[in-house]
Design a protein around this motif. Structure first.
Motif, short mmCIF file in Angstrom:
data_model
loop_
_atom_site.label_atom_id
_atom_site.label_comp_id
_atom_site.label_asym_id
_atom_site.label_seq_id
_atom_site.Cartn_x
_atom_site.Cartn_y
_atom_site.Cartn_z
N ALA A 1 48.46 48.55 40.11
CA ALA A 1 47.95 46.40 39.79
C ALA A 1 47.88 45.87 41.25
CB ALA A 1 49.00 45.77 39.27
N LYS A 2 48.55 46.61 41.62
CA LYS A 2 47.71 45.25 43.08
C LYS A 2 46.52 45.54 43.53
CE LYS A 2 49.81 46.98 46.91
NZ LYS A 2 50.32 47.27 47.97
N TYR A 3 46.01 47.04 43.34
CA TYR A 3 45.06 46.65 44.41
C TYR A 3 43.56 46.58 43.53
CZ TYR A 3 46.31 49.29 49.06
OH TYR A 3 46.69 49.53 50.06
N GLU A 4 44.25 46.80 41.86
CA GLU A 4 42.75 46.66 41.22
C GLU A 4 42.89 45.19 41.09
OE1 GLU A 4 42.11 48.22 37.00
OE2 GLU A 4 44.41 47.06 36.57
N ALA A 5 43.31 44.14 41.28
CA ALA A 5 43.36 42.62 41.79
C ALA A 5 42.12 42.86 43.52
CB ALA A 5 44.55 42.11 41.75
N LYS A 6 43.24 43.64 44.44
CA LYS A 6 42.58 43.17 45.43
C LYS A 6 40.81 43.45 45.43
CE LYS A 6 43.44 44.66 50.43
NZ LYS A 6 44.18 45.44 50.77
N LEU A 7 40.87 44.94 45.10
CA LEU A 7 39.41 45.76 45.14
C LEU A 7 38.70 45.20 43.83
CD1 LEU A 7 40.93 49.53 45.90
CD2 LEU A 7 39.98 47.75 47.31
N ALA A 8 39.07 44.78 43.10
CA ALA A 8 38.34 43.52 41.75
C ALA A 8 37.26 45.29 41.15
CB ALA A 8 37.10 42.81 42.82
N LYS A 9 38.28 46.40 40.75
CA LYS A 9 37.90 47.89 40.28
C LYS A 9 38.72 48.12 39.09
CE LYS A 9 36.44 49.46 43.14
NZ LYS A 9 35.39 50.60 44.77
N PRO A 10 38.80 48.74 38.55
CA PRO A 10 39.82 49.84 38.11
C PRO A 10 40.51 50.43 38.43
CG PRO A 10 37.93 49.69 36.41
CD PRO A 10 37.25 49.05 37.44
N VAL A 11 41.75 50.41 38.59
CA VAL A 11 42.91 51.17 39.25
C VAL A 11 43.99 51.34 38.64
CG1 VAL A 11 44.41 52.06 41.49
CG2 VAL A 11 42.75 49.89 41.34
N ILE A 12 43.73 53.21 38.21
CA ILE A 12 44.78 53.48 36.52
C ILE A 12 45.65 54.26 36.97
CG2 ILE A 12 44.30 54.32 34.95
CD1 ILE A 12 41.17 53.43 34.19
N ALA A 13 46.79 53.69 36.83
CA ALA A 13 47.84 55.07 36.63
C ALA A 13 48.38 55.51 35.60
CB ALA A 13 49.31 53.90 37.03
N ILE A 14 48.54 56.63 35.64
CA ILE A 14 48.48 57.79 34.27
C ILE A 14 49.34 56.93 33.56
CG2 ILE A 14 49.38 59.52 34.96
CD1 ILE A 14 48.10 61.59 33.65
#
Length: 248
Positions: free
Chosen positions: A207-220
């Motif tokens: 969730a933190k990196y999704e906001a930082k990178l502005a791309k989907p970061v999906i935890a299984i």
């Protein structure tokens, strides 16, 4: 009459007995009126030093899964959420479908698997063509994840197998380690980053990196629980655990 606490849905949640992350993760995601009922796949905590060791360990998980399903079905859940990951990717898309069908046929209810949930999550975001992923696995299992993702229509740019030596070691991978992994996985040619391996704690980091990178970061774990809720018609939006649960 309906269950007093689980008046919307009862979910059977399955994970290996060595797993300490799935249960607390999925409790955090649980909406009111939905209850989680945990069942553990009995497995030893073997020492993995090679690809062969890793495959042998995951095979034992696969062989014991239906016992855990049989146990949880005694509380009559409406649906199953499978909080185990590696074996759900084995054999590509067809292998994943066969694994899910085996569980559903045995249980008599539907089930969400890690592999199908990750693919569905990537498609939910839209415009995702290229991905990279991290796992706690050995390279032999990463190859299976890569195969599944590619057969699902995604180009895999990079992958990192952390090669954790024991199942319980997976839960000990630190956020600092994962910070470095995400930096290595990211790139201008990567549309989304995925984490597999359900005992690897990454919901908050994703969730933190999704906001930082502005791309989907999906935890299984987020993807699998999200998939289970939506399959059951539960459309609640859950904040603070990533865009998948909050928006889709």
């Amino acid at each position: 009459m309906v269950d007093v606490l689980g008046w919307r849905k009862l979910l059977g949640v399955i994970a290996p007995s060595t797993n300490t992350v799935v249960q607390p993760d999925m409790e955090r995601m649980r909406p009111e009126g939905v209850t989680n009922h945990f069942s553990r796949i009995f497995v030893e905590d073997p020492l993995a030093l090679s690809n062969e060791d890793f495959i042998a360990g995951t095979t034992k998980i696969a062989e014991s899964t239906l016992d855990a399903v049989a146990s949880v079905m005694t509380c009559k859940p409406d649906y199953l959420v499978l909080g185990m990951s590696a074996v759900t990717f084995y054999g590509g898309v067809e292998g994943a479908r066969a694994w899910k069908k085996q569980v559903e046929d045995f249980a008599g209810v539907g089930a969400s698997t890690g592999a199908e949930s990750v693919a569905a999550a990537l498609k939910a975001y839209g415009n995702v063509k290229t991905v990279s992923f991290v796992s706690p696995y050995y390279p032999v299992a990463n190859a299976e994840v890569r195969r599944f993702l590619e057969e699902s229509g995604f180009e895999v740019k990079k992958d990192i197998p952390l090669q954790c030596k024991r199942w319980t070691d997976i839960a000990k991978v630190t956020p600092e380690t994962l910070d470095g992994v995400i930096a290595e996985l990211d790139g201008d040619d990567v549309d989304a980053i995925v984490q597999v391996g359900t005992n690897l704690s990454m919901v908050d980091i994703a969730a933190k990196y999704e906001a930082k990178l502005a791309k989907p970061v999906i935890a299984i774990n987020a993807a699998t629980y999200w998939h289970g809720l939506r399959a059951c018609g539960i459309e609640d939006k859950i904040e603070g655990l990533g865009r998948l649960l909050a928006e889709f």
